[in-house]
Every structure is written in C-alpha cells, then in structure tokens.
Design a protein around this motif. Structure first.
Motif, PDB file in Angstrom:
ATOM      1  N   PHE A  47       4.559  11.731  31.633  1.00 30.34           N
ATOM      2  CA  PHE A  47       3.458  10.810  31.370  1.00 30.34           C
ATOM      3  C   PHE A  47       3.026  10.887  29.914  1.00 30.34           C
ATOM      4  O   PHE A  47       2.774   9.852  29.281  1.00 30.34           O
ATOM      5  N   ILE A  48       2.956  12.091  29.369  1.00 24.76           N
ATOM      6  CA  ILE A  48       2.501  12.216  27.974  1.00 24.76           C
ATOM      7  C   ILE A  48       3.538  11.659  27.001  1.00 24.76           C
ATOM      8  O   ILE A  48       3.199  11.103  25.959  1.00 24.76           O
ATOM      9  N   LEU A  49       4.830  11.787  27.341  1.00 28.95           N
ATOM     10  CA  LEU A  49       5.861  11.232  26.462  1.00 28.95           C
ATOM     11  C   LEU A  49       5.827   9.702  26.462  1.00 28.95           C
ATOM     12  O   LEU A  49       5.983   9.074  25.408  1.00 28.95           O
ATOM     13  N   THR A  50       5.645   9.115  27.628  1.00 25.18           N
ATOM     14  CA  THR A  50       5.531   7.655  27.673  1.00 25.18           C
ATOM     15  C   THR A  50       4.236   7.187  27.014  1.00 25.18           C
ATOM     16  O   THR A  50       4.194   6.113  26.401  1.00 25.18           O
ATOM     17  N   TYR A  51       3.191   7.985  27.121  1.00 23.95           N
ATOM     18  CA  TYR A  51       1.907   7.634  26.503  1.00 23.95           C
ATOM     19  C   TYR A  51       2.014   7.636  24.978  1.00 23.95           C
ATOM     20  O   TYR A  51       1.421   6.780  24.298  1.00 23.95           O
ATOM     21  N   LEU A  52       2.767   8.610  24.438  1.00 23.57           N
ATOM     22  CA  LEU A  52       2.894   8.740  22.983  1.00 23.57           C
ATOM     23  C   LEU A  52       4.023   7.905  22.398  1.00 23.57           C
ATOM     24  O   LEU A  52       4.171   7.856  21.172  1.00 23.57           O
ATOM     25  N   SER A  53       4.838   7.293  23.250  1.00 21.55           N
ATOM     26  CA  SER A  53       5.961   6.511  22.739  1.00 21.55           C
ATOM     27  C   SER A  53       5.456   5.272  22.002  1.00 21.55           C
ATOM     28  O   SER A  53       4.423   4.697  22.360  1.00 21.55           O
ATOM     29  N   PRO A  54       6.169   4.853  20.932  1.00 18.95           N
ATOM     30  CA  PRO A  54       5.722   3.682  20.161  1.00 18.95           C
ATOM     31  C   PRO A  54       5.897   2.388  20.946  1.00 18.95           C
ATOM     32  O   PRO A  54       6.695   2.293  21.870  1.00 18.95           O
ATOM     33  N   GLY A  55       5.151   1.395  20.541  1.00 17.96           N
ATOM     34  CA  GLY A  55       5.254   0.093  21.188  1.00 17.96           C
ATOM     35  C   GLY A  55       4.144  -0.137  22.189  1.00 17.96           C
ATOM     36  O   GLY A  55       3.478   0.794  22.657  1.00 17.96           O
ATOM     37  N   ASP A  56       3.929  -1.379  22.505  1.00 18.40           N
ATOM     38  CA  ASP A  56       2.886  -1.792  23.435  1.00 18.40           C
ATOM     39  C   ASP A  56       3.543  -2.344  24.697  1.00 18.40           C
ATOM     40  O   ASP A  56       4.266  -3.347  24.636  1.00 18.40           O
ATOM     41  N   PRO A  57       3.341  -1.707  25.853  1.00 18.14           N
ATOM     42  CA  PRO A  57       3.976  -2.212  27.079  1.00 18.14           C
ATOM     43  C   PRO A  57       3.501  -3.606  27.469  1.00 18.14           C
ATOM     44  O   PRO A  57       4.268  -4.380  28.060  1.00 18.14           O
ATOM     45  N   VAL A  58       2.261  -3.947  27.153  1.00 20.38           N
ATOM     46  CA  VAL A  58       1.757  -5.279  27.509  1.00 20.38           C
ATOM     47  C   VAL A  58       2.464  -6.351  26.685  1.00 20.38           C
ATOM     48  O   VAL A  58       2.871  -7.396  27.208  1.00 20.38           O
ATOM     49  N   THR A  59       2.640  -6.071  25.396  1.00 19.91           N
ATOM     50  CA  THR A  59       3.368  -7.026  24.549  1.00 19.91           C
ATOM     51  C   THR A  59       4.815  -7.174  25.011  1.00 19.91           C
ATOM     52  O   THR A  59       5.361  -8.288  25.055  1.00 19.91           O
ATOM     53  N   ALA A  60       5.438  -6.049  25.359  1.00 17.82           N
ATOM     54  CA  ALA A  60       6.818  -6.099  25.852  1.00 17.82           C
ATOM     55  C   ALA A  60       6.904  -6.861  27.171  1.00 17.82           C
ATOM     56  O   ALA A  60       7.874  -7.587  27.419  1.00 17.82           O
TER      57      ALA A  60
END
Length: 339
Positions: free
Chosen positions: A25-38
């Motif tokens: 969860f923390i790795l996905t939280y810190l990953s770059p990019g915006d999931p909503v935009t994607a």
C-alpha cells in the motif's frame, strides 16, 4: 506436522500478510502519477479539474495515508478489496475470474516439466560420465540460459506462424490454447529440475541400501523406481512447492506474449493503468497462495518420509527435574575408566 505447528505457521502467515499489505500500500501510495487522471485517460476523456478533484474525494484519495490504509485493510478483512479504477468492477471478482486460467497454466507447465525432467535426470544419473550424460547436461544448460520471453517468441514463430498447427492467440479454452504458454514456462524449469533429479539420484545410488539390493540380485529398474526415486523425492517436492508459487506470480511475461487471460496479464494491465486497488489485491492474493502452498508442502513431508513421522511420534525422554537420562550411563563409564 502437528496441530500446534500448524497454528504457529498460520499465525506467522497472518503477520507476513499484514506486512506485505502495508508495504504494498505504501509503495502504491508513493508511486508517481495520478490514478484518477490515468482512469479518465484510459476511457478517452479528460474532465475538468473540479471533476477530477470530486472523483479523488469520492475514492478517498484525499484522505491521509493511515486513514486510506485502514479503510482498505478493514475492507479486505471483510472480503472487499475495493473496485478497479480502470475496469470499474470489484477487485475480488476480477481476481477470481483470472485465477483458474493461471492455475491451469501453472499445473500444465509443471506436468510437462516433470514428464521430461524426471526421466532425463534419472537417465543422466544412471549413465554418469557417458555421452548421454553429457548430452542431457548440455540440454539443461541451454534450457536454463534461455529466458522465457525468447523461448515463447521462438515457439510462437515456429508452431503458430510457420507450421500453423497452433493458434497465435491463447485467449480461449482448450488444450491447443494452453500448450505453447505451458511449454514456454516449463522450458526453463526443465533444466533446473533435470539437474536436481540427477544430483538427488546420484546421492542415493551411493547409499549402502542400493549396494545391498544389487547384491541380492534385485533388478536395476526396481531399485531405481521403488527405492532410489522415493528417497530422492523429498527435495523435489520442496522445489515443486516453490516453483508453483513462483509460477503463479511470474507468468506475466508469458501471458502477455500469448495474450493469455490470466492473473499475470491482469497485473500488467493494472500497473499500466495505475489501478492501485487491483495491484494491491493481486499482490496480497499471490502472497497468500504462495504461503498456503508452502504450508501444504511442509505438511506433506510426513507422508513422504517415514523418518519424520517416527520422530514426531517418539516420546520425549527426560526427568521432570531436568536431569538427562544419559547421566547414569556417563557416570558408569567414568567410574569404569577411573578404576
């Protein structure tokens, strides 16, 4: 494996799953990019910033990290892994629909690998130092050296494009759809397992019971298959458990090459779309399956090795005051030496 050991292993599994869920969860939280935009980009439309912000608020992405993690974890404990951002379906439903095809692919590749590796490994051990031994070892070297994606493309070019006896796309049902991906996965494992079978059989052939069986006139084939192979089976079972777990989590490249609709293909799609709930659910599922397989393998040792069963049944000896039972014998031996 006793009930106490199983409870201890289950407790360890819970702790490990908790740690895996947190780090995922923390790795996905810190990953770059915006999931909503994607998510909106995948659908072919890009709304205004106000709509994007409202979507983030609806999905809970504006909450602090610990709040997001707690909400997701409590949902997982109740069987709700969230909803996929890109496919707009429950994560549990998507994972369940792709699990069976991946299991079929993994078990088929294991069967193909065993059907080739066990006879070749035993043949190489029996004819050690002879031309057939060098031939088998050379083939295993080639198998270990070639990566899966290269083997898959070669098989695809030969059997699907040139010979046209197998389909290019493996997205349907039936043996013809699964044979090329299964052979691709089994190819690299064949080399590793053939060498492992050869080593285990060679070790058993040097044991005293084999020499005694040969002296009594027992046929060589009987010695190999009824005595040597069962004793060499234990390390192979351990490797099989590890290989099955790695297959379930490592089929992504092969599934993408052959367009096979399994968990690995789904994971690649989720990563490309920054579909965080689907990625987190996939990692958690694979970790759980991997640990369950290892638990089953460890429990099977007692069925395969009678010595382990006897050691489990043997009563513990010793006195309540903590003295060792060998003390009188040691004292007598010491008195005998001092006389």
């Amino acid at each position: 494996m006793s009930a106490r050991q199983i409870r201890r292993r289950l407790a360890q599994m819970v702790i490990v799953l908790f740690g895996i869920s947190f780090f995922t969860f923390i790795l996905t939280y810190l990953s770059p990019g915006d999931p909503v935009t994607a998510m909106y980009s995948a659908s072919g439309s890009m709304p205004s910033e106000a709509v994007l912000e409202a979507t983030r608020e609806e999905l809970g992405l504006n909450e602090p990290f610990l709040v997001q993690y707690w909400n997701w974890l409590t949902g997982c404990l109740h069987g709700d892994f969230g909803t996929s951002y890109s496919m707009h379906k429950p994560v549990l439903q998507l994972l369940s629909s792709r699990l069976l095809p991946t299991l079929k692919l993994a078990f088929t590749s294991l069967l193909i690998m065993l059907a080739v590796s066990v006879p070749l490994g035993m043949l190489s051990a029996v004819y050690r130092g002879k031309p057939i031994d060098y031939l088998v070892r050379g083939l295993t070297f080639v198998g270990v050296s070639m990566p899966n994606f290269w083997v898959g493309m070669l098989l695809l070019y030969l059997f699907a494009i040139q010979l046209k006896i197998l389909p290019v796309v493996s997205s349907g049902q039936g043996f013809q759809k699964i044979i090329l991906p299964a052979i691709t996965l089994a190819f690299a494992m064949m080399g590793k397992y053939t060498r492992q079978v050869r080593t285990a059989v060679l070790e058993e052939l040097n044991q005293d019971y084999v020499v005694g069986a040969r002296a009594r006139g027992i046929k060589e084939s009987t010695i190999l298959w009824r005595h040597v192979f069962p004793n060499a089976l234990l390390p192979l079972v351990t490797m099989l458990g590890l290989s099955l777990g790695s297959l379930l989590g490592g089929t992504a490249v092969v599934e993408v090459i052959f367009s096979y609709q399994g968990l690995g293909n789904l994971a690649v799609t989720a990563i490309s779309a920054r579909d965080y709930p689907l990625i987190q659910g996939y990692v958690l599922w694979i970790a759980l399956i991997y640990m369950v397989i290892n638990l089953i393998v460890d429990s099977s040792y007692e069925l395969l090795d009678p010595r382990i069963r006897e050691s489990q049944k043997a009563p513990s000896v010793g006195k309540k005051d903590g003295s060792r039972p060998s003390e009188p014998a040691e004292a007598a031996a010491f008195d005998g030496q001092s006389m």
